[in-house]
Design a protein around this motif. Structure first.
Motif, PDB file in Angstrom:
ATOM      1  N   ASP A 193      44.679  24.637  20.455  1.00  0.00           N
ATOM      2  CA  ASP A 193      45.905  25.055  21.144  1.00  0.00           C
ATOM      3  C   ASP A 193      46.766  25.820  20.144  1.00  0.00           C
ATOM      4  OD1 ASP A 193      47.717  24.923  23.492  1.00  0.00           O
ATOM      5  OD2 ASP A 193      49.006  23.875  22.071  1.00  0.00           O
ATOM      6  N   LEU A 194      47.106  27.048  20.475  1.00  0.00           N
ATOM      7  CA  LEU A 194      47.817  27.938  19.539  1.00  0.00           C
ATOM      8  C   LEU A 194      49.222  28.239  20.050  1.00  0.00           C
ATOM      9  CD1 LEU A 194      46.432  30.959  17.647  1.00  0.00           C
ATOM     10  CD2 LEU A 194      48.394  31.332  19.131  1.00  0.00           C
ATOM     11  N   SER A 195      50.174  28.236  19.119  1.00  0.00           N
ATOM     12  CA  SER A 195      51.561  28.617  19.423  1.00  0.00           C
ATOM     13  C   SER A 195      51.944  29.784  18.528  1.00  0.00           C
ATOM     14  CB  SER A 195      52.506  27.444  19.183  1.00  0.00           C
ATOM     15  OG  SER A 195      52.181  26.352  20.013  1.00  0.00           O
ATOM     16  N   LYS A 196      52.597  30.772  19.127  1.00  0.00           N
ATOM     17  CA  LYS A 196      52.923  32.007  18.401  1.00  0.00           C
ATOM     18  C   LYS A 196      54.441  32.203  18.385  1.00  0.00           C
ATOM     19  CE  LYS A 196      51.542  35.953  16.568  1.00  0.00           C
ATOM     20  NZ  LYS A 196      50.790  36.008  15.305  1.00  0.00           N
ATOM     21  N   TYR A 197      55.001  32.371  17.155  1.00  0.00           N
ATOM     22  CA  TYR A 197      56.446  32.545  17.002  1.00  0.00           C
ATOM     23  C   TYR A 197      56.715  33.645  15.987  1.00  0.00           C
ATOM     24  CZ  TYR A 197      56.607  27.947  19.238  1.00  0.00           C
ATOM     25  OH  TYR A 197      56.456  26.922  20.116  1.00  0.00           O
ATOM     26  N   ASP A 198      57.981  34.137  16.026  1.00  0.00           N
ATOM     27  CA  ASP A 198      58.399  35.044  14.966  1.00  0.00           C
ATOM     28  C   ASP A 198      59.103  34.238  13.879  1.00  0.00           C
ATOM     29  OD1 ASP A 198      60.983  34.533  15.806  1.00  0.00           O
ATOM     30  OD2 ASP A 198      61.350  36.532  16.614  1.00  0.00           O
ATOM     31  N   GLU A 199      59.624  34.925  12.877  1.00  0.00           N
ATOM     32  CA  GLU A 199      60.215  34.230  11.733  1.00  0.00           C
ATOM     33  C   GLU A 199      61.495  33.492  12.096  1.00  0.00           C
ATOM     34  OE1 GLU A 199      59.135  36.841   7.896  1.00  0.00           O
ATOM     35  OE2 GLU A 199      59.997  38.010   9.546  1.00  0.00           O
ATOM     36  N   ASP A 200      62.099  33.863  13.229  1.00  0.00           N
ATOM     37  CA  ASP A 200      63.303  33.178  13.673  1.00  0.00           C
ATOM     38  C   ASP A 200      63.000  32.052  14.646  1.00  0.00           C
ATOM     39  OD1 ASP A 200      64.857  34.931  12.154  1.00  0.00           O
ATOM     40  OD2 ASP A 200      64.911  36.413  13.770  1.00  0.00           O
ATOM     41  N   GLY A 201      61.716  31.813  14.936  1.00  0.00           N
ATOM     42  CA  GLY A 201      61.340  30.735  15.834  1.00  0.00           C
ATOM     43  C   GLY A 201      61.268  31.122  17.291  1.00  0.00           C
ATOM     44  N   ALA A 202      61.382  32.422  17.598  1.00  0.00           N
ATOM     45  CA  ALA A 202      61.296  32.877  18.981  1.00  0.00           C
ATOM     46  C   ALA A 202      59.831  33.001  19.392  1.00  0.00           C
ATOM     47  CB  ALA A 202      61.996  34.224  19.150  1.00  0.00           C
ATOM     48  N   ALA A 203      59.504  32.537  20.608  1.00  0.00           N
ATOM     49  CA  ALA A 203      58.130  32.612  21.106  1.00  0.00           C
ATOM     50  C   ALA A 203      57.741  34.076  21.331  1.00  0.00           C
ATOM     51  CB  ALA A 203      58.007  31.836  22.410  1.00  0.00           C
ATOM     52  N   LEU A 204      56.480  34.379  21.041  1.00  0.00           N
ATOM     53  CA  LEU A 204      55.978  35.752  21.167  1.00  0.00           C
ATOM     54  C   LEU A 204      54.838  35.795  22.170  1.00  0.00           C
ATOM     55  CD1 LEU A 204      55.879  36.864  17.407  1.00  0.00           C
ATOM     56  CD2 LEU A 204      57.659  37.330  19.115  1.00  0.00           C
ATOM     57  N   ALA A 205      54.988  36.612  23.191  1.00  0.00           N
ATOM     58  CA  ALA A 205      53.951  36.791  24.206  1.00  0.00           C
ATOM     59  C   ALA A 205      53.092  38.011  23.865  1.00  0.00           C
ATOM     60  CB  ALA A 205      54.584  36.978  25.580  1.00  0.00           C
ATOM     61  N   GLY A 206      51.864  38.001  24.380  1.00  0.00           N
ATOM     62  CA  GLY A 206      51.006  39.175  24.260  1.00  0.00           C
ATOM     63  C   GLY A 206      50.200  39.262  22.985  1.00  0.00           C
ATOM     64  N   ALA A 207      50.269  38.265  22.110  1.00  0.00           N
ATOM     65  CA  ALA A 207      49.444  38.278  20.896  1.00  0.00           C
ATOM     66  C   ALA A 207      48.004  37.931  21.282  1.00  0.00           C
ATOM     67  CB  ALA A 207      49.966  37.278  19.871  1.00  0.00           C
ATOM     68  N   GLN A 208      47.035  38.696  20.767  1.00  0.00           N
ATOM     69  CA  GLN A 208      45.630  38.491  21.121  1.00  0.00           C
ATOM     70  C   GLN A 208      44.842  38.000  19.909  1.00  0.00           C
ATOM     71  OE1 GLN A 208      44.082  42.048  22.951  1.00  0.00           O
ATOM     72  NE2 GLN A 208      45.723  42.135  24.477  1.00  0.00           N
ATOM     73  N   PHE A 209      43.941  37.037  20.160  1.00  0.00           N
ATOM     74  CA  PHE A 209      43.164  36.414  19.089  1.00  0.00           C
ATOM     75  C   PHE A 209      41.699  36.302  19.499  1.00  0.00           C
ATOM     76  CE2 PHE A 209      47.452  34.861  18.713  1.00  0.00           C
ATOM     77  CZ  PHE A 209      47.700  34.826  17.352  1.00  0.00           C
ATOM     78  N   THR A 210      40.813  36.367  18.495  1.00  0.00           N
ATOM     79  CA  THR A 210      39.422  35.993  18.685  1.00  0.00           C
ATOM     80  C   THR A 210      39.170  34.688  17.937  1.00  0.00           C
ATOM     81  OG1 THR A 210      38.696  37.276  16.756  1.00  0.00           O
ATOM     82  CG2 THR A 210      38.634  38.374  18.902  1.00  0.00           C
TER      83      THR A 210
END
Length: 624
Positions: free
Chosen positions: A353-370
């Protein structure tokens, strides 16, 4: 697509009646396996004299991976167990006995380990045998509250088949009867009598890494098949063909009483055909098989080996195509699911289960991973974060993986790869390992050049600009240097406005705002190039100077009266000259001196008078 059961009759024959070399190999493997099964007792610490067969102490729970079974198709038993404290000791054994009609699928010696690698027990099983024996180590004497699980593959006992239909699957373990639920033994589905080309395969149970494949050609027995070519492709990375394993058998396919194809009169004709031609990467081969006549059929056999030890439940993909008479048959594929005995739950039952944030802790949508399995290099799946910055992937084996960000949200740099280990997955709550990934904002820049409007080669220093972002907030100032340039870096991806607040000396202030858009920043250099011109300030014309008033000329001086020349004195009376001797005397010029002087004085007076007159004339003109 040939059904999973369509290979039964022929595979039975192949598994039990291969070449002479194959039979020798199977005997050798059996001998080695028997020796291997004798090792655990020797390798473990000394077994106490009072070691015993466990009876009734171990609590268990059993489940089956499938609830139907056919000939030669393996099913997996998953057995959870709990060992009560102080009841089982080093050297004690626990025996699992399969229900009547079923036997072990593989020959193996395997360890039942804890998460740190400590060996709790050693299991041994023999293909075709009805028992699996577990021997406990001294681990059970030094640990409490021991729980674990094992996975075991079993198959139909071909010499003593179970009753057809659904029956309770009751087995014995540690002196207890446990049930895995109902299991239905069903007939194999019949092969298609019109089949011209088929592919199938199975795990070689006496090996730890090898699969046997077969290509069945002209099962329908059509009279002729000309210009026959087969092409085969491996679908799973980390596998390779065993090149000396290829064999071609020729005969006539018939349908047996069970509705399965069998190659009647099979003859080894391997030497009559060209060897397979492999691709440069070794992941496929092509074989030229010429012409078939009189309804003949061919069976092409070959093996594929994994370059690692497959995990229990791992699947292997393979496909093949046949062409003949200028036509291509439908590509055939086959999946082999690896079955092995194991002391760990290695099925496709872990998740990330992955969570993606910026340096300020804001959630980021649209990041793609393999998600790539390190052992094989296979990309097991992809993930894309949602509006909450979350993504997940499941059905993973307990193994090591690398998570790679292939596309970051706009305005952000991709993060470094994240590595997840087998231990991470095994220790994770609910078998789901949580990963947090942080993206840094991409740094953009604006580079400005200030030039003369009339001459772009003239760079202008001292121009000052205020830079505001899309919200109108000031993010910085820029002042051009001696080369006429200025830069502002560390900017987020946004639209910006540049306003000139001070012009270069001698130039007009440019009051028109300069727009810099996101599109201008989206380039490999991540820098927007801007050129701005300034016009010179025009010079104010100078007022002509009033001419000076000329000075009044001085009154001319009255000319003086010329001095009257003095009369020269009367020259002295010359002495009486000496009487010359015989020469006639000549007249002296001094005799005329008086007349010469008078003439000179008259000329002087005339010159003075003329000079006076000319002076008066000039003075008069000046006064006018």
């Amino acid at each position: 697509m040939v059904s999973r059961s369509g290979h039964t009759a022929q595979s039975r024959r192949l598994q039990h009646n291969t070449t002479g070399f194959g039979r020798m190999l199977m005997v050798l493997v059996a001998v080695l396996a028997s020796a291997a099964m004798a090792l655990p007792a020797a390798l473990m610490s000394a077994i106490p004299a009072d070691a015993k067969e466990v009876s009734g102490q171990i609590e268990t729970h059993a489940t089956l991976s499938e609830h139907t079974i056919q000939d030669t198709v393996a099913v997996q038993l998953n057995l959870d167990f709990t060992i009560p404290n102080h009841t089982v000791h080093a050297g004690d054994t626990a025996t699992l006995t399969w229900p009547s009609g079923y036997v072990s699928y593989t020959t193996e010696r395997f360890d039942v380990k804890d998460d740190d690698g400590g060996v709790v027990a050693v299991g041994t099983c023999q293909r075709g045998d009805s028992k699996v024996i577990f021997t406990f180590t001294d681990y059970v004497d030094s640990h409490s509250n021991i729980t674990g699980n094992v996975a075991l593959a079993f198959m139909v006992d071909q010499g003593h088949k179970p009753e057809k239909g659904k029956q309770p699957f009751n087995l014995q373990f540690g002196g207890r009867t446990i049930t895995g639920g109902d299991l239905e033994y069903i007939d194999m589905s019949h092969d298609d009598k019109n089949e011209k080309f088929a592919k199938y395969g199975w795990q070689l149970p006496d090996t730890r890494d090898t699969i046997q494949y077969a290509l069945r050609i002209n099962g329908a027995g059509v009279p002729t098949m000309n210009n026959l070519t087969v092409t085969d492709t491996l679908g799973t990375p980390g596998t390779s063909y065993i090149r000396d394993s290829f064999q071609v058998q020729r005969g006539h396919f018939i349908i047996d009483d069970a509705g399965q194809f069998d190659l009647d009169g099979a003859t080894d004709v391997t030497d009559q055909y060209p060897k397979p031609q492999f691709s440069a990467d070794g992941k496929s081969f092509t074989m030229q098989l010429g012409n078939l006549t009189d309804g003949e059929g061919l069976l092409v056999l070959y093996r594929v080996q994994a370059n690692y030890t497959p995990a229990n439940g791992e699947v292997f993909e393979n496909s093949a195509t046949a062409t003949y008479d200028g036509d291509e048959d439908v590509p055939r594929s086959w999946t082999v699911k690896w079955q092995s005995a194991s002391g760990m739950a290695n099925g496709y039952n872990y998740a990330i289960d992955l969570s993606k944030y910026d340096e300020d802790g804001a959630a980021l949508a649209g990041a793609q991973f393999t998600v790539t399995r390190d052992r094989t290099g296979v990309v097991e799946g992809t993930m894309t974060t949602d509006a909450q910055g979350h993504a997940s992937i499941g059905k993973l084996l307990a193994d090591d993986y690398t998570i790679t960000e292939t596309k970051a949200p706009e305005g952000y740099d991709t993060a470094d790869p994240v590595h997840v280990t087998e231990a991470d997955l095994q220790h994770a709550p609910a078998k789901t390992f949580a990963v947090r990934v942080t993206d840094r904002r991409t740094a953009y820049a604006i580079h400005l050049t200030k030039v003369d409007a009339a001459d772009a080669n003239t760079k202008l220093a001292g121009a000052t600009f205020t830079v505001t972002d899309g919200t109108g907030s000031v993010v910085g100032t820029m002042v051009t240097g001696a080369d006429g340039t200025a830069s502002l870096s560390g900017l987020a991806l946004d639209d910006y406005t540049l306003t000139e607040s001070k012009a270069p000396e001698g130039y007009n202030l440019d009051t028109k705002p300069i727009r810099v858009t996101k599109e201008q920043l989206r380039n490999d250099a991540r820098t927007a190039e801007v050129t701005v011109t300034n016009a010179k300030t025009p010079t104010e014309p100078t007022q002509p100077t009033e001419p000076d008033t000329p000075d009044t000329p001085d009154t001319p001086t009255e000319p003086t009266t010329p001095t009257k020349p003095t009369v020269p004195a009367t020259p002295a009376q010359p002495t009486t000259p000496t009487q010359p001797r015989a020469a006639t005397p000549t007249q002296s010029p001094l005799a005329k001196t008086g007349a010469g002087i008078a003439a000179i004085m008259a000329a002087a007076l005339a010159l003075a008078a003329a000079s006076g007159i000319l002076y008066l004339i000039a003075l008069r003109k000046r006064i006018r």
